[in-house]
Design a protein around this motif. Structure first.
Motif, PDB file in Angstrom:
ATOM      1  N   VAL A   1       0.940  -0.975  -0.702  1.00  0.00           N
ATOM      2  CA  VAL A   1       0.102  -0.080   0.022  1.00  0.00           C
ATOM      3  C   VAL A   1       1.288   1.094   0.093  1.00  0.00           C
ATOM      4  O   VAL A   1       1.473   1.414   0.344  1.00  0.00           O
ATOM      5  N   PRO A   2       0.912   2.228  -0.925  1.00  0.00           N
ATOM      6  CA  PRO A   2       1.201   3.489  -1.021  1.00  0.00           C
ATOM      7  C   PRO A   2       1.376   3.791   0.745  1.00  0.00           C
ATOM      8  O   PRO A   2       0.156   4.180   1.825  1.00  0.00           O
ATOM      9  N   ALA A   3       2.582   5.031   0.809  1.00  0.00           N
ATOM     10  CA  ALA A   3       3.304   4.812   2.273  1.00  0.00           C
ATOM     11  C   ALA A   3       2.618   5.598   2.735  1.00  0.00           C
ATOM     12  O   ALA A   3       1.778   6.014   4.161  1.00  0.00           O
TER      13      ALA A   3
ATOM     14  N   VAL B   1      -1.031   3.978   4.792  1.00  0.00           N
ATOM     15  CA  VAL B   1      -0.887   3.499   5.414  1.00  0.00           C
ATOM     16  C   VAL B   1      -1.007   4.314   6.875  1.00  0.00           C
ATOM     17  O   VAL B   1       0.130   5.353   7.595  1.00  0.00           O
ATOM     18  N   VAL B   2      -1.631   3.485   7.419  1.00  0.00           N
ATOM     19  CA  VAL B   2      -1.675   3.856   9.040  1.00  0.00           C
ATOM     20  C   VAL B   2      -1.479   2.746   9.889  1.00  0.00           C
ATOM     21  O   VAL B   2      -0.898   3.551  11.011  1.00  0.00           O
TER      22      VAL B   2
ATOM     23  N   THR C   1      -3.978  -7.720   2.741  1.00  0.00           N
ATOM     24  CA  THR C   1      -3.558  -8.286   4.072  1.00  0.00           C
ATOM     25  C   THR C   1      -3.426  -7.592   5.777  1.00  0.00           C
ATOM     26  O   THR C   1      -3.671  -5.883   5.382  1.00  0.00           O
ATOM     27  N   PRO C   2      -2.731  -8.039   6.975  1.00  0.00           N
ATOM     28  CA  PRO C   2      -3.261  -7.445   7.734  1.00  0.00           C
ATOM     29  C   PRO C   2      -2.500  -5.859   8.024  1.00  0.00           C
ATOM     30  O   PRO C   2      -1.183  -5.545   7.141  1.00  0.00           O
ATOM     31  N   GLY C   3      -3.484  -5.491   8.406  1.00  0.00           N
ATOM     32  CA  GLY C   3      -2.595  -3.712   8.464  1.00  0.00           C
ATOM     33  C   GLY C   3      -4.034  -3.005   8.639  1.00  0.00           C
ATOM     34  O   GLY C   3      -5.241  -3.375   8.358  1.00  0.00           O
ATOM     35  N   ALA C   4      -3.658  -1.299   9.010  1.00  0.00           N
ATOM     36  CA  ALA C   4      -4.899  -0.330   7.941  1.00  0.00           C
ATOM     37  C   ALA C   4      -4.146   0.244   7.053  1.00  0.00           C
ATOM     38  O   ALA C   4      -3.244   1.135   7.290  1.00  0.00           O
TER      39      ALA C   4
ATOM     40  N   THR D   1      -9.207  -1.542   8.921  1.00  0.00           N
ATOM     41  CA  THR D   1      -8.719  -2.329   9.773  1.00  0.00           C
ATOM     42  C   THR D   1      -8.704  -3.539   9.401  1.00  0.00           C
ATOM     43  O   THR D   1      -9.496  -4.014   9.649  1.00  0.00           O
ATOM     44  N   VAL D   2      -7.493  -4.556   8.857  1.00  0.00           N
ATOM     45  CA  VAL D   2      -7.680  -5.601   8.684  1.00  0.00           C
ATOM     46  C   VAL D   2      -7.209  -6.417   9.614  1.00  0.00           C
ATOM     47  O   VAL D   2      -6.045  -6.123  10.131  1.00  0.00           O
ATOM     48  N   ARG D   3      -7.465  -6.901  10.288  1.00  0.00           N
ATOM     49  CA  ARG D   3      -7.320  -8.242  11.203  1.00  0.00           C
ATOM     50  C   ARG D   3      -6.435  -9.085  10.228  1.00  0.00           C
ATOM     51  O   ARG D   3      -5.275 -10.371  11.122  1.00  0.00           O
TER      52      ARG D   3
END
Length: 108
Positions: free
Chosen positions: A14-16, A19-20, A45-48, A96-98
């Motif tokens: 994901v572009p910087a 990204v959260v 994938t997991p992250g926000a 927000t992907v868990r």
């Protein structure tokens, strides 16, 4: 016939600036693009990450996530397999992907 749950997707970071949290990646595969409409499979994938939405309807095939609406303000939604969601162009969201989230989407 296509098995949308099993299609192999190539992922990119994901572009910087979006990204959260974490280091999420996304993958996409267009199944059909006829008469201006797009049907595809998207995965994160997991992250926000923050996003600005396009008009689309989607159904979650697998995974777990929460989508918060930053504009217009609305209650967050919790996504799980079977969730059906309508997004409107211009919505500002925080995903927000868990568990890796895969969705089948249609744009008008």
């Amino acid at each position: 016939m296509t098995d949308a749950a099993a299609i192999a997707l190539e992922h990119e970071p994901v572009p910087a600036e979006q990204v959260v949290a974490g280091g999420p990646t996304t993958g996409l595969h267009v199944l059909d693009s006829t008469d201006g409409r797009i049907v595809g499979v998207w995965e994160m994938t997991p992250g926000a990450m923050r996003d600005i939405e396009a008009d689309e309807v989607f159904i979650v095939l697998s995974g777990a996530a929460t989508v918060e609406f930053q504009h217009p303000i609305a209650d967050p939604i919790v996504l799980a397999p079977g969730s059906v969601v309508r997004l409107e162009a211009g919505m500002r969201t925080l995903w927000t992907v868990r568990q890796t989230l895969r969705k089948l989407y249609v744009t008008p």
